[in-house]
Design an enzyme around this catalytic site. Structure first.
Site, PDB file in Angstrom:
ATOM      1  N   ILE A  52       0.833  -1.197   0.000  1.00  0.00           N
ATOM      2  CA  ILE A  52       0.000   0.000   0.000  1.00  0.00           C
ATOM      3  C   ILE A  52       0.874   1.256   0.000  1.00  0.00           C
ATOM      4  CG2 ILE A  52      -1.928  -1.156   1.163  1.00  0.00           C
ATOM      5  CD1 ILE A  52      -1.053   0.187   3.785  1.00  0.00           C
ATOM      6  N   CYS A  53       0.301   2.360  -0.518  1.00  0.00           N
ATOM      7  CA  CYS A  53       0.993   3.649  -0.498  1.00  0.00           C
ATOM      8  C   CYS A  53      -0.061   4.730  -0.314  1.00  0.00           C
ATOM      9  CB  CYS A  53       1.836   3.850  -1.757  1.00  0.00           C
ATOM     10  SG  CYS A  53       0.874   3.949  -3.275  1.00  0.00           S
ATOM     11  N   ARG A  54       0.224   5.952  -0.755  1.00  0.00           N
ATOM     12  CA  ARG A  54      -0.738   7.038  -0.541  1.00  0.00           C
ATOM     13  C   ARG A  54      -1.893   6.969  -1.519  1.00  0.00           C
ATOM     14  NH1 ARG A  54      -1.890  12.314  -2.090  1.00  0.00           N
ATOM     15  NH2 ARG A  54      -0.446  12.108  -3.818  1.00  0.00           N
TER      16      ARG A  54
END
Length: 109
Positions: free
Chosen positions: A65-67
């Site tokens: 996951i990231c932004r």
């Protein structure tokens, strides 16, 4: 389980997040993590990921996951090439937060 080059949406990501056989890697920066992150996930910034693969369990499904979903695709591809069963999450923690899923902290307005 998901195939090569796979991606899930935030709702599917949350379902994976709740499973004990899934290891969630957040590939944002330390600064972004300090602002807010999902509980019980592991921060390994994308630029450090290739050198820190030993910290990621081989026997679990990996959710990256990231932004917003871009860096997580890169992270997923790094993990796939290293032999992991990895999936990325589109929408990222921005959408995760907007949907009210678990979070420690809050995005700066």
């Amino acid at each position: 389980s998901a195939g090569q080059g796979s991606q899930v949406n935030v709702d599917q990501g949350y379902q994976m997040y709740q499973q004990s056989n899934v290891f969630v890697v957040d590939v944002r920066t330390q600064e972004e993590w300090d602002e807010y992150h999902a509980p019980n996930t592991t921060l390994i910034p994308l630029d450090e990921l290739p050198n820190r693969l030993s910290e990621i369990p081989k026997d679990k499904e990996i959710l990256v996951i990231c932004r917003s979903g871009n860096r997580s695709q890169e992270g997923r591809d790094i993990l796939l090439e290293a032999g992991y069963n990895a999936t990325s999450m589109s929408g990222g923690l921005k959408e995760w937060y907007a949907k009210g899923y678990p979070i420690d902290g809050a995005p700066a307005q």
